[in-house]
Design a protein around this motif. Structure first.
Motif, PDB file in Angstrom:
ATOM      1  N   LEU A 527      56.549  41.837  31.866  1.00  0.00           N
ATOM      2  CA  LEU A 527      56.232  41.925  30.437  1.00  0.00           C
ATOM      3  C   LEU A 527      55.278  43.096  30.172  1.00  0.00           C
ATOM      4  CD1 LEU A 527      56.828  40.180  27.864  1.00  0.00           C
ATOM      5  CD2 LEU A 527      54.576  39.151  28.239  1.00  0.00           C
ATOM      6  N   THR A 528      55.509  43.838  29.088  1.00  0.00           N
ATOM      7  CA  THR A 528      54.648  44.966  28.719  1.00  0.00           C
ATOM      8  C   THR A 528      53.991  44.702  27.372  1.00  0.00           C
ATOM      9  OG1 THR A 528      56.009  46.556  29.924  1.00  0.00           O
ATOM     10  CG2 THR A 528      54.537  47.439  28.240  1.00  0.00           C
ATOM     11  N   SER A 529      52.684  44.821  27.345  1.00  0.00           N
ATOM     12  CA  SER A 529      51.917  44.714  26.103  1.00  0.00           C
ATOM     13  C   SER A 529      51.494  46.118  25.686  1.00  0.00           C
ATOM     14  CB  SER A 529      50.687  43.832  26.326  1.00  0.00           C
ATOM     15  OG  SER A 529      49.900  43.765  25.160  1.00  0.00           O
ATOM     16  N   ARG A 530      51.648  46.454  24.407  1.00  0.00           N
ATOM     17  CA  ARG A 530      51.386  47.812  23.925  1.00  0.00           C
ATOM     18  C   ARG A 530      50.381  47.818  22.787  1.00  0.00           C
ATOM     19  NH1 ARG A 530      56.824  47.705  25.201  1.00  0.00           N
ATOM     20  NH2 ARG A 530      57.524  49.360  26.624  1.00  0.00           N
ATOM     21  N   TYR A 531      49.560  48.850  22.798  1.00  0.00           N
ATOM     22  CA  TYR A 531      48.619  49.097  21.702  1.00  0.00           C
ATOM     23  C   TYR A 531      48.753  50.538  21.252  1.00  0.00           C
ATOM     24  CZ  TYR A 531      44.380  50.793  19.531  1.00  0.00           C
ATOM     25  OH  TYR A 531      43.515  51.430  18.685  1.00  0.00           O
ATOM     26  N   ASN A 532      48.789  50.761  19.943  1.00  0.00           N
ATOM     27  CA  ASN A 532      48.763  52.093  19.346  1.00  0.00           C
ATOM     28  C   ASN A 532      47.786  52.076  18.185  1.00  0.00           C
ATOM     29  OD1 ASN A 532      51.095  53.773  20.637  1.00  0.00           O
ATOM     30  ND2 ASN A 532      52.040  51.786  20.177  1.00  0.00           N
ATOM     31  N   THR A 565      44.585  46.044  25.285  1.00  0.00           N
ATOM     32  CA  THR A 565      45.300  44.794  25.512  1.00  0.00           C
ATOM     33  C   THR A 565      44.460  43.870  26.374  1.00  0.00           C
ATOM     34  OG1 THR A 565      46.363  45.586  27.533  1.00  0.00           O
ATOM     35  CG2 THR A 565      47.479  46.048  25.452  1.00  0.00           C
ATOM     36  N   SER A 566      44.679  42.576  26.235  1.00  0.00           N
ATOM     37  CA  SER A 566      43.981  41.594  27.063  1.00  0.00           C
ATOM     38  C   SER A 566      44.478  41.690  28.501  1.00  0.00           C
ATOM     39  CB  SER A 566      44.204  40.183  26.516  1.00  0.00           C
ATOM     40  OG  SER A 566      43.627  40.047  25.231  1.00  0.00           O
ATOM     41  N   ALA A 567      43.553  41.844  29.431  1.00  0.00           N
ATOM     42  CA  ALA A 567      43.926  42.163  30.819  1.00  0.00           C
ATOM     43  C   ALA A 567      44.273  40.946  31.648  1.00  0.00           C
ATOM     44  CB  ALA A 567      42.784  42.907  31.498  1.00  0.00           C
ATOM     45  N   THR A 579      46.509  41.963  21.856  1.00  0.00           N
ATOM     46  CA  THR A 579      46.010  43.325  21.659  1.00  0.00           C
ATOM     47  C   THR A 579      44.850  43.286  20.671  1.00  0.00           C
ATOM     48  OG1 THR A 579      47.615  43.725  19.907  1.00  0.00           O
ATOM     49  CG2 THR A 579      48.244  44.355  22.147  1.00  0.00           C
ATOM     50  N   PHE A 580      43.999  44.292  20.732  1.00  0.00           N
ATOM     51  CA  PHE A 580      42.845  44.329  19.840  1.00  0.00           C
ATOM     52  C   PHE A 580      42.612  45.748  19.355  1.00  0.00           C
ATOM     53  CE2 PHE A 580      41.628  44.136  24.300  1.00  0.00           C
ATOM     54  CZ  PHE A 580      40.975  45.347  24.486  1.00  0.00           C
ATOM     55  N   ALA A 634      39.542  39.647  21.815  1.00  0.00           N
ATOM     56  CA  ALA A 634      39.899  39.921  20.424  1.00  0.00           C
ATOM     57  C   ALA A 634      38.721  40.547  19.696  1.00  0.00           C
ATOM     58  CB  ALA A 634      40.331  38.636  19.733  1.00  0.00           C
ATOM     59  N   ASN A 635      39.024  41.136  18.517  1.00  0.00           N
ATOM     60  CA  ASN A 635      37.961  41.631  17.628  1.00  0.00           C
ATOM     61  C   ASN A 635      37.374  40.420  16.917  1.00  0.00           C
ATOM     62  OD1 ASN A 635      40.413  43.933  17.299  1.00  0.00           O
ATOM     63  ND2 ASN A 635      38.399  44.687  17.889  1.00  0.00           N
ATOM     64  N   ALA A 636      36.328  39.850  17.499  1.00  0.00           N
ATOM     65  CA  ALA A 636      35.901  38.510  17.101  1.00  0.00           C
ATOM     66  C   ALA A 636      34.528  38.453  16.463  1.00  0.00           C
ATOM     67  CB  ALA A 636      35.928  37.581  18.319  1.00  0.00           C
ATOM     68  N   GLY A 637      33.912  39.610  16.158  1.00  0.00           N
ATOM     69  CA  GLY A 637      32.595  39.543  15.565  1.00  0.00           C
ATOM     70  C   GLY A 637      32.125  40.859  14.977  1.00  0.00           C
ATOM     71  N   ASP A 638      31.095  40.763  14.110  1.00  0.00           N
ATOM     72  CA  ASP A 638      30.378  41.925  13.569  1.00  0.00           C
ATOM     73  C   ASP A 638      28.891  41.686  13.772  1.00  0.00           C
ATOM     74  OD1 ASP A 638      32.836  42.861  12.609  1.00  0.00           O
ATOM     75  OD2 ASP A 638      32.547  41.908  10.656  1.00  0.00           O
ATOM     76  N   ALA A 639      28.108  42.764  13.733  1.00  0.00           N
ATOM     77  CA  ALA A 639      26.669  42.621  13.948  1.00  0.00           C
ATOM     78  C   ALA A 639      25.922  43.734  13.238  1.00  0.00           C
ATOM     79  CB  ALA A 639      26.342  42.635  15.433  1.00  0.00           C
ATOM     80  N   ARG A 640      24.632  43.536  13.116  1.00  0.00           N
ATOM     81  CA  ARG A 640      23.718  44.546  12.601  1.00  0.00           C
ATOM     82  C   ARG A 640      22.654  44.805  13.660  1.00  0.00           C
ATOM     83  NH1 ARG A 640      22.100  45.621   7.344  1.00  0.00           N
ATOM     84  NH2 ARG A 640      24.314  45.315   6.895  1.00  0.00           N
ATOM     85  N   ASN A 641      22.547  46.050  14.110  1.00  0.00           N
ATOM     86  CA  ASN A 641      21.558  46.436  15.121  1.00  0.00           C
ATOM     87  C   ASN A 641      20.500  47.316  14.479  1.00  0.00           C
ATOM     88  OD1 ASN A 641      23.387  45.226  16.869  1.00  0.00           O
ATOM     89  ND2 ASN A 641      24.254  47.166  17.566  1.00  0.00           N
ATOM     90  N   LYS A 642      19.251  47.096  14.849  1.00  0.00           N
ATOM     91  CA  LYS A 642      18.144  47.910  14.357  1.00  0.00           C
ATOM     92  C   LYS A 642      17.255  48.281  15.530  1.00  0.00           C
ATOM     93  CE  LYS A 642      18.026  45.156  10.109  1.00  0.00           C
ATOM     94  NZ  LYS A 642      17.201  44.253   9.280  1.00  0.00           N
ATOM     95  N   GLY A 643      16.761  49.502  15.524  1.00  0.00           N
ATOM     96  CA  GLY A 643      15.939  49.896  16.654  1.00  0.00           C
ATOM     97  C   GLY A 643      15.023  51.066  16.368  1.00  0.00           C
ATOM     98  N   VAL A 644      14.039  51.235  17.243  1.00  0.00           N
ATOM     99  CA  VAL A 644      13.093  52.339  17.195  1.00  0.00           C
ATOM    100  C   VAL A 644      12.939  52.874  18.615  1.00  0.00           C
ATOM    101  CG1 VAL A 644      10.738  53.072  16.657  1.00  0.00           C
ATOM    102  CG2 VAL A 644      11.837  51.330  15.258  1.00  0.00           C
TER     103      VAL A 644
END
Length: 800
Positions: A527-532, A565-567, A579-580, A634-644
């Motif tokens: 089976l072949t999984s593809r991402y473009n 792709t998920s490995a 795929t993600f 998967a693309n399963a989250g978002d975040a906010r990063n802050k730094g100095v």
């Protein structure tokens, strides 16, 4: 409201610092002459007065610039400082750089590294996933984490760019970039030899020579050999504990129960360059390198086990690499290298064409014991020649896991850049294109019998993974005629492809059968999984130089880590739907760069807020992918990063040098998929980065008249506790630690002979680099990679 207050606090902090240092700066000045369109990669340090901080010339924006003129958070380290800190690989170098984490890969990941900048990166070697930090050697992209623990041989400088470099470095520089630049042939016919001996029979030999073939043809060769015994004892459980309650027999004869020592170093490398420079208009360098290592696996010990008898101690382990009847190697082997052709042509004074053509290939072999517990030596041998010099046995079904892995990798890239300027240097520009293609064949034998107690669940994989990338980019640096003001803009368009073909067979190469087939793995075979995908990145920056001493900048920039792709799917549906998309980062940053007190003090400060989107995370619940054990990313989250981040470099009096760095990052999820289950919760940090990192060093060169000079140096680095995920059923953090290194160097009056004594981890701190607990919920064990104990090293270096 809380986010707004944090943002306002960061801005106030930077503005206050800027106001303070501007009062120390000199009055308004005549604008410096613009840099030429571009030059070949320059030497690390430019001329400066005796007590000032050296200028390091960097090429981060495709042209030679003083580091203090570049509106980026960038750390540049010259070869002299690298040597003074007793650093010989990229992981050691990272410990003195704010917001950077580089660790050697654990045994399960073979001869690789894990790398992140500002909490964004990648720690899994699998070719289905992309690095989040761009790795470069002499402007050639290094596309994988495997083989990434670069030796710092014969370097001119290292440039570490923090924050997304989507328009400059391109894909997979989402967190930033690590760029190594070699010393180039000059024809000066100089060279060096460096010999060292240290703890646990450590032997190092380094050398390099520059030579002149003709008036315009130069060469340079350099090489390194390193060997050191390991420091974690691999103990035979049955031998060490005769009559044990698990009825595990000894596999050792009379004598020691120690099988081997993990954490060994055995590395050899060779690099050669040939440079043709017939005129100022032509500069062509052909380079080639090769490295080989074969050494025991990473220094890891079992730290958690449902059976307390399996915990050996601080510097030993009972892992035996005989898992569910398989006999896997406890060593890793890497052999590979590459060639590159860097051609710089200047058809006109304000025009430069740069072409960089490169090819790399390697083979990496390693074995793992994923549960790091003792097992039973099996008695069914592998068919002759099945794994070449390695043996594989399979017979005894125990609830354990392990694997044999072989990666064969090929990579080709071509980059073309056009640099120029017009309107009397008022606008400097770069336009270009990039293309790469790569193929990895991932051969593996995996035993995942831990999933079903007492079951035989093993398979062979021989997966080809193909990827390619195309990009077009442009950058413009504009001097609008307002004294001290510069505006920079850049764009980049990237198109990428990846396909992963799964091979699932019995370990002897026959069609998959038994429980492994019934479990669903058989449906993956062939089976072949593809991402473009494609991505548009941009960068806009404004900087203003108030005086020769003070520059302030503000930047908005983007970057991404490639999709894929998920490995490790457990079913065809997980493979095809797993795929993600790319993981993306949008960075808002303000910064301050200063050279104060007649350049005796350099102080740089940056503050940023990142919008971190579509984070690639492993799911716990595969209900949407057909159910069963879950192997989907998967693309399963978002975040906010802050730094100095802050860096200083000071030379308060001649001979005394002080440097230091400090960074802080706060990272919070703003979105989490419910499919993550208990893998993550909203209160967890969204990055695998210590909240606080700090480092510092001080050295003083004491002149001894006709006896030469002596230079003592002391360095420290601090890592705050580091989130590693929900490793053992709860949010797990590696403990914080502080390391101290020291070095004493004597040089003769000509400074062509030096003798050094160095101590690393001077106070013998016991600390962890990483944890592996992927099978804890099944096997009840977890293990951790420990850092090197206190070590001493004596070296003699001769220059000629």
């Amino acid at each position: 409201m809380r986010d707004f207050n944090h943002s306002r606090l960061l801005a106030r902090l930077l503005v206050s610092a800027a106001a303070s240092v501007m009062m120390l700066g000199t009055p308004a000045f005549a604008q410096e002459a613009a840099q030429p369109a571009a030059t070949p990669p320059p030497a690390a340090a430019a001329a400066n007065d005796a007590t000032g901080t050296p200028d390091i010339i960097v090429t981060a924006q495709f042209r030679g610039q003083r580091i203090q003129d570049v509106p980026l958070a960038i750390t540049a380290i010259g070869s002299a400082l690298i040597e003074a800190r007793s650093q010989d690989n990229i992981a050691q170098l990272a410990k003195n750089t704010p917001s950077v984490v580089v660790i050697p890969g654990g045994g399960a990941y073979g001869p690789s590294i894990g790398a992140s900048i500002r909490g964004v990166g990648q720690f899994d070697f699998n070719p289905a996933y992309e690095p989040g930090v761009g790795l470069y050697i002499d402007d050639v992209y290094y596309a994988t984490l495997t083989g990434g623990l670069f030796d710092l041989l014969d370097l001119d400088r290292v440039e570490i760019l923090r924050g997304p470099q989507g328009t400059l470095s391109g894909r997979n520089s989402e967190g930033g970039s690590l760029k190594l630049f070699s010393k180039r042939p000059t024809g000066d016919e100089g060279g060096f030899v460096d010999v060292g001996y240290g703890s646990r029979n450590e032997i190092t030999l380094r050398g390099g020579a520059d030579f002149k073939l003709t008036d315009n043809l130069f060469g340079r060769v350099s090489g390194v050999f390193k060997h050191q015994d390991g420091f974690v004892s691999l103990e035979d459980y049955g031998c060490a504990k005769p009559g044990n309650p698990e009825n595990i027999a000894s596999t050792r004869g009379a004598g020691s129960c120690t099988v081997d020592k993990l954490g060994e170093t055995d590395y050899k490398g060779l690099r050669g360059q040939l440079r043709w420079n017939p005129s100022n208009a032509v500069d062509v360098t052909l380079a080639g390198d090769y490295s080989y290592q074969k050494q025991t696996n990473a220094p890891e010990v079992t730290t958690t086990s449902a059976d307390p008898n399996y915990i050996c101690g601080k510097y030993c382990t009972y892992a035996d690499f005989h898992t569910q009847g398989f006999d896997f190697p406890h060593t890793n082997e890497f052999k590979g290298g590459g060639t590159s052709l860097n051609a710089i042509l200047k058809p006109a004074p304000n025009l430069q064409i740069t072409s960089i053509t490169a090819y790399r290939a390697y083979t990496a072999i390693f074995g793992t014991d994923d549960d790091f517990s003792p097992g039973v030596q099996a008695d069914a041998p592998t068919p002759a020649g099945f794994l070449g010099p390695y043996t594989l046995n399979y017979a005894d079904p125990r609830r354990e896991s392990g694997g044999f892995d072989q990666l064969k990798f090929h990579f080709f890239s071509q980059e073309l850049r056009l640099n120029g300027d017009f309107l009397n240097h008022a606008i400097e520009y770069t336009v270009g294109g990039f293309y790469s293609t790569q193929k990895t064949t991932y051969y593996t034998i995996q035993n995942i019998g831990y999933i079903v107690p007492g079951a035989y669940l093993a398979f062979l994989g021989n997966d080809p993974v193909n990827a390619n990338s195309k990009a077009a980019f442009a950058t413009a640096i504009v001097h609008p005629g307002i004294e001290g003001l510069t505006i920079t803009g850049g764009v980049r368009y990237t198109k990428e492809h990846k396909d992963y073909t799964f091979i699932r067979e019995n370990p002897d190469g026959t069609p998959l059968s038994g429980l492994a087939a019934a479990f669903g793995l058989g449906a993956l075979n062939g089976l072949t999984s593809r991402y473009n995908g494609n991505r548009f990145d941009y960068r806009g920056s404004v900087d203003y130089r108030f005086s020769p001493a003070v520059l302030v900048y503000g930047t908005v920039s983007t970057g991404f880590k490639g999709g894929g792709t998920s490995a490790r799917p457990f079913s065809a549906q997980q493979a095809l739907q797993g795929t993600f998309k790319p993981e993306t980062l949008t960075n808002f940053e303000i910064g301050l760069k200063t050279d104060l007190f007649d350049r005796r003090l350099r102080f740089n400060l940056s503050a940023y807020i990142d919008n971190y989107k579509n984070i690639q995370l492993p799911l716990a619940d595969c209900s949407a992918y057909g159910g069963g054990p879950c192997g989907v990313v998967a693309n399963a989250g978002d975040a906010r990063n802050k730094g100095v981040e802050a860096e200083i470099s000071a030379t308060p009096i001649p001979g005394l040098n002080i440097d230091g760095a400090l960074s802080y990052i706060s990272s919070k999820f703003t979105r989490l998929s419910t499919a993550l289950g208990s893998n993550y919760v909203a209160s967890d940090p969204a990055t695998f980065s210590p909240a606080w990192q700090a480092s510092g060093g001080v050295q003083y060169k004491a002149e001894l008249g006709t006896s030469g000079s002596v230079t003592p140096r002391v360095d420290f680095n601090y890592n705050d506790k580091q989130f590693t995920g929900r490793a053992l059923g709860y949010a797990y953090y590696l403990p914080s630690y502080t390391l101290v290194n020291a070095r004493l160097t004597w040089r003769n009056t000509k400074e062509d002979l030096e003798i050094s004594l160095a101590a690393t981890n001077l106070f013998n701190k016991y600390y962890y680099n990483s944890i592996f607990s992927a099978v804890y919920s099944f096997a009840g064990t977890a293990y951790q990679q420990i850092g090197h104990p206190r070590e001493f090293m004596g070296t003699i270096k001769k220059k000629f």
